[in-house]
Design a protein around this motif. Structure first.
Motif, PDB file in Angstrom:
ATOM      1  N   ASP A 108      43.519  71.200  59.557  1.00  8.17           N
ATOM      2  CA  ASP A 108      44.436  71.511  58.461  1.00  8.17           C
ATOM      3  C   ASP A 108      45.065  72.876  58.726  1.00  8.17           C
ATOM      4  N   PHE A 109      46.368  72.896  59.014  1.00  8.81           N
ATOM      5  CA  PHE A 109      47.042  74.146  59.359  1.00  8.81           C
ATOM      6  C   PHE A 109      47.158  75.085  58.164  1.00  8.81           C
ATOM      7  N   GLY A 110      47.010  74.559  56.959  1.00  8.61           N
ATOM      8  CA  GLY A 110      47.034  75.414  55.791  1.00  8.61           C
ATOM      9  C   GLY A 110      45.886  76.403  55.756  1.00  8.61           C
ATOM     10  N   THR A 111      44.774  76.092  56.445  1.00  6.28           N
ATOM     11  CA  THR A 111      43.631  77.011  56.471  1.00  6.28           C
ATOM     12  C   THR A 111      43.925  78.273  57.271  1.00  6.28           C
ATOM     13  N   LEU A 112      45.009  78.272  58.044  1.00  2.00           N
ATOM     14  CA  LEU A 112      45.342  79.442  58.855  1.00  2.00           C
ATOM     15  C   LEU A 112      45.904  80.575  58.016  1.00  2.00           C
ATOM     16  N   GLY A 113      46.432  80.250  56.838  1.00  2.75           N
ATOM     17  CA  GLY A 113      47.016  81.276  55.984  1.00  2.75           C
ATOM     18  C   GLY A 113      48.334  81.791  56.538  1.00  2.75           C
ATOM     19  N   GLY A 114      48.927  82.720  55.813  1.00  3.03           N
ATOM     20  CA  GLY A 114      50.181  83.317  56.248  1.00  3.03           C
ATOM     21  C   GLY A 114      51.367  82.410  55.993  1.00  3.03           C
ATOM     22  N   ASN A 115      52.526  82.839  56.473  1.00  2.00           N
ATOM     23  CA  ASN A 115      53.756  82.077  56.304  1.00  2.00           C
ATOM     24  C   ASN A 115      53.863  80.982  57.366  1.00  2.00           C
ATOM     25  N   ARG A 116      54.413  79.858  56.981  1.00  2.00           N
ATOM     26  CA  ARG A 116      54.699  78.748  57.890  1.00  2.00           C
ATOM     27  C   ARG A 116      53.433  78.243  58.582  1.00  2.00           C
ATOM     28  N   SER A 117      52.419  77.959  57.820  1.00  2.00           N
ATOM     29  CA  SER A 117      51.177  77.407  58.372  1.00  2.00           C
ATOM     30  C   SER A 117      51.274  75.886  58.376  1.00  2.00           C
ATOM     31  N   TRP A 118      52.201  75.398  59.140  1.00  2.00           N
ATOM     32  CA  TRP A 118      52.392  73.966  59.293  1.00  2.00           C
ATOM     33  C   TRP A 118      53.156  73.727  60.587  1.00  2.00           C
ATOM     34  N   MET A 119      53.274  72.468  60.972  1.00  2.00           N
ATOM     35  CA  MET A 119      54.097  72.076  62.107  1.00  2.00           C
ATOM     36  C   MET A 119      55.409  71.486  61.590  1.00  2.00           C
ATOM     37  N   LEU A 120      56.391  71.409  62.471  1.00  2.00           N
ATOM     38  CA  LEU A 120      57.651  70.735  62.159  1.00  2.00           C
ATOM     39  C   LEU A 120      57.931  69.698  63.241  1.00  2.00           C
ATOM     40  N   SER A 121      58.490  68.559  62.826  1.00  2.00           N
ATOM     41  CA  SER A 121      58.916  67.564  63.810  1.00  2.00           C
ATOM     42  C   SER A 121      60.418  67.317  63.690  1.00  2.00           C
ATOM     43  N   HIS A 122      61.019  67.137  64.834  1.00  2.00           N
ATOM     44  CA  HIS A 122      62.418  66.719  64.910  1.00  2.00           C
ATOM     45  C   HIS A 122      62.671  66.175  66.306  1.00  2.00           C
ATOM     46  N   ASP A 123      63.795  65.506  66.492  1.00  2.00           N
ATOM     47  CA  ASP A 123      64.162  64.978  67.799  1.00  2.00           C
ATOM     48  C   ASP A 123      64.325  66.122  68.797  1.00  2.00           C
ATOM     49  N   TYR A 124      63.896  65.862  70.021  1.00  2.00           N
ATOM     50  CA  TYR A 124      64.027  66.865  71.075  1.00  2.00           C
ATOM     51  C   TYR A 124      65.485  67.306  71.222  1.00  2.00           C
TER      52      TYR A 124
END
Length: 428
Positions: A96-112
């Motif tokens: 769970d990337f939310g446990t990292l804290g701070g701003n933008r604690s997540w991934m993003l997906s989009h087409d290459y």
């Protein structure tokens, strides 16, 4: 841009290759005010189902380059977790990337292609992109230092003289070989069959990786109600398969991985758009020579399971710019000293990412009974320990690296208890 008819161009930096590594490096170095020429042999970027997930560490860098808001405006999908699951969907371990804290604690997906497009839009005014230009040969000065490249474009040849050459020309990099640096790619014993499923209105905000008897199956959402699916296959599993064989294969896949049942009809509709990807691992033992640096797949390649390839390339570009900042372009000795600093910092990080990605791939892709049992045990041991879940998530995030110890491995296997399995509180 239309190229001028000249015998020689002079610039601070010439970058060869306009994939994510080349564009990221051009973006980073252009922001230093350097004059950059970016050359690419292809006139158009082909559609490739790779490099679609950006980790938190990359998001911080892309924010500084004014790329992130462009991705977000194009409806990039936020992914909060990476979850290892059984074939029926039961959870083994959740990062769970939310446990990292701070701003933008997540991934993003989009087409290459969209990630490339957004990075290209952020190139500074001092960056010139030239397509249809092939780098043929390195130019060296009287002392043997790399001083540019000899290129061909539209039937003519000319030189691009530069204080720094950056090789971003992929796994089979010609410039790497010309500079006397080596990398020995090792192919995994499997390939990944990529599907793009359309019209998937509800998708979880996670990357789901399934451990199955056929190996790895990985799923994550893309913008515009699409879903990416990777399925592990043997190299010749579908060679010369006709339509009937492909439909039967889809039915077998859903039978082996019941969690895919909601997508069964979509696989058949996506068969004609499938891509078969070979999977490699390698890393160059050196990243620089006087006057030249390697970035991205010219320097390293890993299994895509942990989404580290593109993100490591972005880190390469950022680190190279940090070391070159404040260096006078014409001061070649200072540039080469900056290159040594870049190499010293990145070699250990690339090695750690290489080891982490390979270990994860071995856990998730084994098709032997013993290998699958061991992989499940390691994943379950990680899932039971809050400390190990946090550590694994941090290592995948691109924010840093804290390699697992021998004690951690014994905890994963259940040989030793983890005294902090339940009481662990992350320090941000």
């Amino acid at each position: 841009m239309t190229a001028r008819t000249v015998d020689q161009l002079d610039t601070d930096v010439v970058i060869c290759g306009s994939g994510v590594a080349g564009l990221a490096t051009a973006c980073a170095l252009g922001r230093l005010g350097l004059d950059v020429v970016l050359v690419e042999k292809r006139r158009q970027q082909p559609h490739i189902a790779k490099g679609e997930v950006l980790q938190p560490g990359s998001l911080r860098i892309l924010q500084g380059w004014e790329v992130l808001h462009r991705l977000e405006s194009r409806q990039a999908v936020r992914l909060n977790r990476l979850v290892a699951r059984e074939a029926d969907g039961d959870e083994l371990a959740t990062m769970d990337f939310g446990t990292l804290g701070g701003n933008r604690s997540w991934m993003l997906s989009h087409d290459y292609s969209t990630i490339l497009e957004c990075t290209g839009e952020a190139l500074g005014e001092t960056v010139r992109l030239r397509r249809g230009v092939l780098a043929n040969e390195l130019i060296r000065d009287a002392g043997g230092r790399v001083a540019g490249v000899r290129v061909s474009e539209g039937g003519r040849e000319y030189e691009i003289r530069a204080r720094l050459v950056v090789a971003a020309d992929g796994m089979s990099s010609r410039l790497r070989r010309m500079a006397g640096m080596s990398a020995d790619p090792v192919a995994y014993g499997h390939r990944l069959l990529s599907f793009e499923l359309a019209d998937v209105p509800v998708a979880p905000d996670e990357v789901s990786a399934y451990v199955t008897r056929r190996g790895l199956v990985m799923i994550y959402p893309l913008p515009h109600e699409r879903t990416r699916v990777y399925v592990q296959v043997a190299p010749d599993e579908l060679r010369r398969a006709d339509a009937a064989r492909l439909e039967h294969w889809c039915a077998e896949l859903v039978a082996d991985v019941p969690a895919l049942a909601p997508f069964a009809h979509l696989f058949k509709e996506a068969l004609d758009r499938r891509q078969l990807l070979q999977v490699w691992r390698y890393r160059a033992l050196s990243l620089v020579r006087p006057g030249i640096a390697l970035v991205g797949e010219a320097a390293h390649g890993v299994h895509p399971l942990t989404a580290q390839g593109m993100n490591t390339a972005i880190g390469d570009a950022h680190t190279l710019a940090v070391h070159l900042a404040g260096t006078a372009p014409g001061a070649t000795a200072a540039v080469d000293e900056a290159l040594r600093g870049y190499e010293n910092e990145r070699l250990s990080r690339i090695r750690d990412i290489h080891v982490m990605s390979h270990n994860a791939a071995r856990m998730m892709t084994s098709t032997s009974r013993v290998g699958r049992m061991l992989g499940r045990r390691l994943l379950s041991g990680t899932g039971r320990s809050a400390r190990l879940r946090y550590l694994t998530t941090f290592n995948m995030s691109g924010l840093g690296m804290r390699p697992l110890t021998g004690f951690d491995r014994l905890v994963q296997l259940g040989v030793l208890p983890d005294p902090k399995a339940r009481s662990f509180v992350p320090s941000h």
